[in-house]
Design a protein around this motif. Sequence first.
Motif, short mmCIF file in Angstrom:
data_model
loop_
_atom_site.label_atom_id
_atom_site.label_comp_id
_atom_site.label_asym_id
_atom_site.label_seq_id
_atom_site.Cartn_x
_atom_site.Cartn_y
_atom_site.Cartn_z
N ALA A 94 -14.00 1.11 3.14
CA ALA A 94 -12.92 1.77 3.88
C ALA A 94 -13.05 1.45 5.36
O ALA A 94 -14.15 1.29 5.89
N ALA A 95 -11.89 1.40 6.03
CA ALA A 95 -11.89 1.08 7.45
C ALA A 95 -12.22 2.30 8.31
O ALA A 95 -12.82 2.17 9.37
N ALA A 96 -11.79 3.49 7.87
CA ALA A 96 -11.93 4.67 8.72
C ALA A 96 -11.91 5.94 7.88
O ALA A 96 -11.54 5.92 6.71
N GLY A 97 -12.32 7.04 8.52
CA GLY A 97 -12.26 8.33 7.86
C GLY A 97 -10.85 8.90 7.93
O GLY A 97 -10.11 8.67 8.89
N TYR A 98 -10.48 9.64 6.91
CA TYR A 98 -9.14 10.21 6.82
C TYR A 98 -9.09 11.49 7.64
O TYR A 98 -9.22 12.61 7.12
N GLU A 99 -8.87 11.34 8.92
CA GLU A 99 -8.82 12.47 9.84
C GLU A 99 -8.14 12.02 11.13
O GLU A 99 -8.00 10.82 11.39
N GLY A 100 -7.72 12.98 11.93
CA GLY A 100 -7.15 12.69 13.23
C GLY A 100 -5.98 11.72 13.19
O GLY A 100 -5.07 11.83 12.38
N ALA A 115 -6.26 -2.78 9.60
CA ALA A 115 -7.41 -1.97 9.19
C ALA A 115 -7.85 -2.31 7.78
O ALA A 115 -9.05 -2.46 7.50
N LEU A 116 -6.89 -2.45 6.87
CA LEU A 116 -7.22 -2.79 5.49
C LEU A 116 -7.87 -4.16 5.41
O LEU A 116 -8.82 -4.36 4.64
N ALA A 117 -7.39 -5.11 6.19
CA ALA A 117 -7.99 -6.45 6.20
C ALA A 117 -9.46 -6.38 6.60
O ALA A 117 -10.30 -7.09 6.04
N GLY A 118 -9.78 -5.51 7.55
CA GLY A 118 -11.17 -5.36 7.94
C GLY A 118 -12.03 -4.83 6.82
O GLY A 118 -13.17 -5.28 6.61
N ALA A 119 -11.49 -3.88 6.04
CA ALA A 119 -12.24 -3.34 4.90
C ALA A 119 -12.41 -4.39 3.81
O ALA A 119 -13.47 -4.50 3.19
N TYR A 168 -8.77 1.02 13.46
CA TYR A 168 -9.45 -0.24 13.14
C TYR A 168 -10.50 -0.66 14.18
O TYR A 168 -10.94 -1.80 14.21
N GLY A 169 -10.91 0.28 15.01
CA GLY A 169 -11.88 -0.06 16.04
C GLY A 169 -13.33 0.03 15.61
O GLY A 169 -14.22 -0.46 16.29
N GLY A 170 -13.58 0.67 14.47
CA GLY A 170 -14.95 0.81 14.00
C GLY A 170 -15.30 -0.22 12.94
O GLY A 170 -14.49 -1.06 12.56
N ALA A 171 -16.54 -0.15 12.47
CA ALA A 171 -16.99 -1.07 11.43
C ALA A 171 -16.68 -0.49 10.06
O ALA A 171 -17.11 0.62 9.75
N PRO A 172 -15.92 -1.20 9.22
CA PRO A 172 -15.66 -0.71 7.86
C PRO A 172 -16.96 -0.53 7.09
O PRO A 172 -17.93 -1.26 7.30
N ALA A 183 -1.98 -6.85 5.31
CA ALA A 183 -3.41 -7.19 5.31
C ALA A 183 -3.61 -8.66 4.96
O ALA A 183 -4.44 -9.36 5.57
N ALA A 184 -2.88 -9.16 3.96
CA ALA A 184 -3.00 -10.56 3.56
C ALA A 184 -2.60 -11.47 4.72
O ALA A 184 -3.26 -12.50 4.98
N ALA A 185 -1.54 -11.11 5.43
CA ALA A 185 -1.11 -11.90 6.58
C ALA A 185 -2.18 -11.90 7.67
O ALA A 185 -2.45 -12.94 8.29
N GLU A 186 -2.80 -10.76 7.91
CA GLU A 186 -3.87 -10.66 8.91
C GLU A 186 -5.07 -11.51 8.50
O GLU A 186 -5.68 -12.20 9.34
N LEU A 187 -5.44 -11.47 7.23
CA LEU A 187 -6.56 -12.27 6.76
C LEU A 187 -6.29 -13.76 6.91
O LEU A 187 -7.16 -14.53 7.35
N ARG A 188 -5.09 -14.18 6.55
CA ARG A 188 -4.74 -15.60 6.71
C ARG A 188 -4.75 -16.01 8.17
O ARG A 188 -5.16 -17.12 8.51
N ARG A 189 -4.30 -15.10 9.03
CA ARG A 189 -4.28 -15.40 10.46
C ARG A 189 -5.69 -15.65 11.00
O ARG A 189 -5.88 -16.43 11.95
N THR A 190 -6.68 -15.03 10.38
CA THR A 190 -8.07 -15.19 10.82
C THR A 190 -8.82 -16.21 9.96
O THR A 190 -10.04 -16.25 9.97
#
Length: 250
Positions: free
Chosen positions: A57-63, A87-91, A36-40, A132-139
Amino acid sequence: MRGWWREISGLVLPVSCGGCGIDRTELCEACGAQLYGGAPRRVRPSPEPPGLPAVHAAAGYEGAVRAVLLAHKERGALGMARPLGRALAGAVRAGAEQLPDGRPLLLVPVPSARRAVAARGHDPARRIALAAAAELRRTGVAATVAAVLRQRRAVADQAGLTAAERRANLAGALDVAVGGGRLLTAGRVVLVDDLLTTGATLAEAARAVDAARGGVRAGATGCDAAVVAASPLAFDAACPAVREINRNCD
């Protein structure tokens, strides 16, 4: 019982980082940065199935991202739901900000097959959606989970199927539970899942939501789909410059 035991054991036993395996109870900083460190960004599978909504999407499916998703989904590392939800909340937020209208967000998780839920002891997409919903509400973003999608018939295992075979396998497989259509009018619908591969699942989910809402596209008023991860190629396919190159090469 299996899901209950995993919840309890996650509280009392050491848990490894879902990304790199370091013995700790949370995702390590390095793996979190990948998740979740990059820009979705907007993503598009190629070929893009008919009816696929706009997907972020928040990130590439790798690593580490791939490792965390598999640890949560297949190995019952339930402690990874929170960072995956972040991560999903960011997307979700990346898509919703493109057309803000003040309405609450309704996160609609794509359901897993009943036999998969029974085997895993939990529904990964629903658990991540709740986080993700909890994270969105938190922000400060009004968001709730509307788990209204249901599988109306059995489908074959998607592993090994081509994009066209996946579309045929999923055609008409989902519908909205009785009363769910009314619930979906209470806010802006965002279909959510852990992973985008061919896009067939999200396209079928969008069709089912459209039908329940009387033919109104789920994405008519903004972002309508978000995932934790997608193939790195899907990020490239969403780039206008790359799409132009591909058209010139056809």
